[in-house]
Design a protein around this motif. Structure first.
Motif, PDB file in Angstrom:
ATOM      1  N   SER A  87      33.865 -17.950  -5.035  1.00  0.00           N
ATOM      2  CA  SER A  87      34.546 -18.127  -6.313  1.00  0.00           C
ATOM      3  C   SER A  87      33.547 -18.210  -7.461  1.00  0.00           C
ATOM      4  O   SER A  87      33.847 -17.806  -8.587  1.00  0.00           O
ATOM      5  CB  SER A  87      35.424 -19.380  -6.288  1.00  0.00           C
ATOM      6  OG  SER A  87      34.636 -20.555  -6.197  1.00  0.00           O
ATOM      7  N   LEU A  88      32.352 -18.729  -7.182  1.00  0.00           N
ATOM      8  CA  LEU A  88      31.321 -18.833  -8.209  1.00  0.00           C
ATOM      9  C   LEU A  88      30.583 -17.514  -8.422  1.00  0.00           C
ATOM     10  O   LEU A  88      30.207 -17.186  -9.549  1.00  0.00           O
ATOM     11  CB  LEU A  88      30.316 -19.932  -7.822  1.00  0.00           C
ATOM     12  CG  LEU A  88      30.866 -21.358  -7.770  1.00  0.00           C
ATOM     13  CD1 LEU A  88      29.842 -22.300  -7.150  1.00  0.00           C
ATOM     14  CD2 LEU A  88      31.232 -21.828  -9.172  1.00  0.00           C
ATOM     15  N   GLU A  89      30.342 -16.781  -7.337  1.00  0.00           N
ATOM     16  CA  GLU A  89      29.625 -15.500  -7.409  1.00  0.00           C
ATOM     17  C   GLU A  89      30.349 -14.478  -6.534  1.00  0.00           C
ATOM     18  O   GLU A  89      29.924 -14.191  -5.414  1.00  0.00           O
ATOM     19  CB  GLU A  89      28.187 -15.665  -6.914  1.00  0.00           C
ATOM     20  CG  GLU A  89      27.316 -16.588  -7.740  1.00  0.00           C
ATOM     21  CD  GLU A  89      25.888 -16.608  -7.224  1.00  0.00           C
ATOM     22  OE1 GLU A  89      25.088 -15.738  -7.612  1.00  0.00           O
ATOM     23  OE2 GLU A  89      25.579 -17.498  -6.407  1.00  0.00           O
ATOM     24  N   PRO A  90      31.439 -13.903  -7.043  1.00  0.00           N
ATOM     25  CA  PRO A  90      32.273 -13.020  -6.211  1.00  0.00           C
ATOM     26  C   PRO A  90      31.536 -11.829  -5.611  1.00  0.00           C
ATOM     27  O   PRO A  90      31.871 -11.387  -4.508  1.00  0.00           O
ATOM     28  CB  PRO A  90      33.362 -12.554  -7.177  1.00  0.00           C
ATOM     29  CG  PRO A  90      33.399 -13.601  -8.240  1.00  0.00           C
ATOM     30  CD  PRO A  90      31.995 -14.070  -8.387  1.00  0.00           C
ATOM     31  N   PHE A  91      30.525 -11.305  -6.325  1.00  0.00           N
ATOM     32  CA  PHE A  91      29.869 -10.096  -5.839  1.00  0.00           C
ATOM     33  C   PHE A  91      28.456 -10.340  -5.304  1.00  0.00           C
ATOM     34  O   PHE A  91      27.720  -9.394  -5.064  1.00  0.00           O
ATOM     35  CB  PHE A  91      29.854  -9.030  -6.939  1.00  0.00           C
ATOM     36  CG  PHE A  91      31.238  -8.583  -7.301  1.00  0.00           C
ATOM     37  CD1 PHE A  91      31.922  -7.668  -6.512  1.00  0.00           C
ATOM     38  CD2 PHE A  91      31.884  -9.117  -8.398  1.00  0.00           C
ATOM     39  CE1 PHE A  91      33.216  -7.285  -6.818  1.00  0.00           C
ATOM     40  CE2 PHE A  91      33.185  -8.741  -8.717  1.00  0.00           C
ATOM     41  CZ  PHE A  91      33.848  -7.820  -7.925  1.00  0.00           C
ATOM     42  N   ALA A  92      28.113 -11.594  -5.121  1.00  0.00           N
ATOM     43  CA  ALA A  92      26.846 -11.912  -4.450  1.00  0.00           C
ATOM     44  C   ALA A  92      27.013 -11.664  -2.955  1.00  0.00           C
ATOM     45  O   ALA A  92      28.031 -12.039  -2.365  1.00  0.00           O
ATOM     46  CB  ALA A  92      26.462 -13.364  -4.705  1.00  0.00           C
ATOM     47  N   THR A  93      26.032 -11.024  -2.346  1.00  0.00           N
ATOM     48  CA  THR A  93      26.150 -10.703  -0.921  1.00  0.00           C
ATOM     49  C   THR A  93      25.561 -11.772  -0.011  1.00  0.00           C
ATOM     50  O   THR A  93      25.900 -11.825   1.177  1.00  0.00           O
ATOM     51  CB  THR A  93      25.460  -9.362  -0.606  1.00  0.00           C
ATOM     52  OG1 THR A  93      24.067  -9.452  -0.949  1.00  0.00           O
ATOM     53  CG2 THR A  93      26.100  -8.223  -1.392  1.00  0.00           C
TER      54      THR A  93
END
Length: 316
Positions: A87-93
């Motif tokens: 939720s904080l970094e949706p596109f962080a892998t």
């Protein structure tokens, strides 16, 4: 000194210093340092999952790494932190890459997997710019987490340094770390040596020995451990003499505490060094190389136990 001794000593150090892997209050902070929070925990989880998978349940090492893995899972609040991270970094892998290590050992969070699958279907996820080796790792993390991979492995592999079968003299530190992780991704961290493409396996069988010798000579212990893990992940490992010499040199670099520095000369309890009983290195300077020593030793021991090397071997 045996390969098994290196493994047990390394795990002794990891167990003694497991508080260094604890997630602090900054684990979910916007300005938190992922390399000091989630990265060490994810690496602990991956090594423990791998060592557990290649160690028979009756082996005391199996119980030890299972306990460490459970400790790591508890740090994530049994998976509850992964949806928060997304939720904080949706596109962080990196959350998915860390989660995949747990998932491979049976620790799963259905809610996170469902939400991660939704994000993985977006164009934004597919088009995230990454180094080729990282892209291959994300595809593998998706598969291990029960998510449909966003791209084919051969395409991702073809763009990596190892996948292009480069001139062997272009090997250097960055290429070394890249190639080891390509092998780890392709073989499920050493579980399936037969998954290595034949051309890559032949290439590594030929060139891994001189690269390993170069790294050992330069006292690059961390990368040397990763290369030894690669050697144990190949369908046909390098010759016995090569591996025996490498393990002897690595064992000589390991501190009595079980710690192994990432590089450089081993410290001791000399007058100008740490006093007896004190840690010879800062946690950040040795935790990864020490984990890799345990990982490489466990894979090597498993190959000795399970595979007929047609007369090849390393000291057990």
């Amino acid at each position: 000194m045996s390969v098994r001794h290196v493994e047990e000593a390394a795990l002794d150090w990891v167990s003694t210093h497991r508080d260094g892997f604890v997630l602090g209050e900054d684990a979910l902070a916007a300005d938190g340092q992922v390399n000091r929070t989630w990265k060490p925990l994810g690496e602990l989880a991956q090594v423990c999952a791998s060592v557990s998978a290649c160690t028979v349940p009756s082996d005391p090492v199996h119980a030890r790494v299972s306990e460490l893995l459970e400790f790591a899972w508890q740090q994530t609040r049994r998976g509850e932190l992964f949806p928060l991270m997304q939720s904080l970094e949706p596109f962080a892998t990196y959350p998915l890459e860390v989660y995949a290590a747990f998932a491979s050992a049976g620790h799963r969070h259905a809610g996170y997997e469902a939400s991660a699958a939704v994000v993985a279907r977006t164009r934004g996820w597919r088009l995230t710019e990454q180094y080729p080796t990282r892209r291959l790792g994300v595809v593998e993390a998706e598969r291990r987490s029960g998510i449909r991979p966003h791209g084919p492995v051969p395409q991702a592999l073809s763009r990596t340094w190892l996948g292009g079968l480069p001139e062997p003299w272009t090997f250097e530190r960055a290429a070394g770390y890249a190639l080891t992780h390509v092998v780890f991704h392709l073989t499920e961290w050493g579980r399936t040596p037969q998954a290595m493409p034949p051309d890559l396996a032949d290439y590594l069988l030929h060139w891994l020995p001189p690269w390993l010798d170069t790294c050992l000579e330069a006292r690059m212990w961390d990368l040397s451990c990763e290369l030894l893990a690669v050697a144990a992940s190949l369908p046909q490992p390098p010759g016995a003499a090569v591996l025996e010499d490498a393990w002897q040199r690595l064992a000589a670099a390991q501190h009595a505490s079980g710690a192994l520095p990432e590089e450089g000369v081993m410290q001791d309890a000399a007058a100008d060094g740490p006093a007896a009983g004190q840690d010879p290195y800062a946690f950040t300077d040795c935790y990864h190389s020490t984990l890799m020593a345990a990982f490489a030793a466990a894979l090597t021991t498993a190959r000795l136990r399970d595979v007929d090397h047609a007369g090849q071997g390393v000291p057990g």
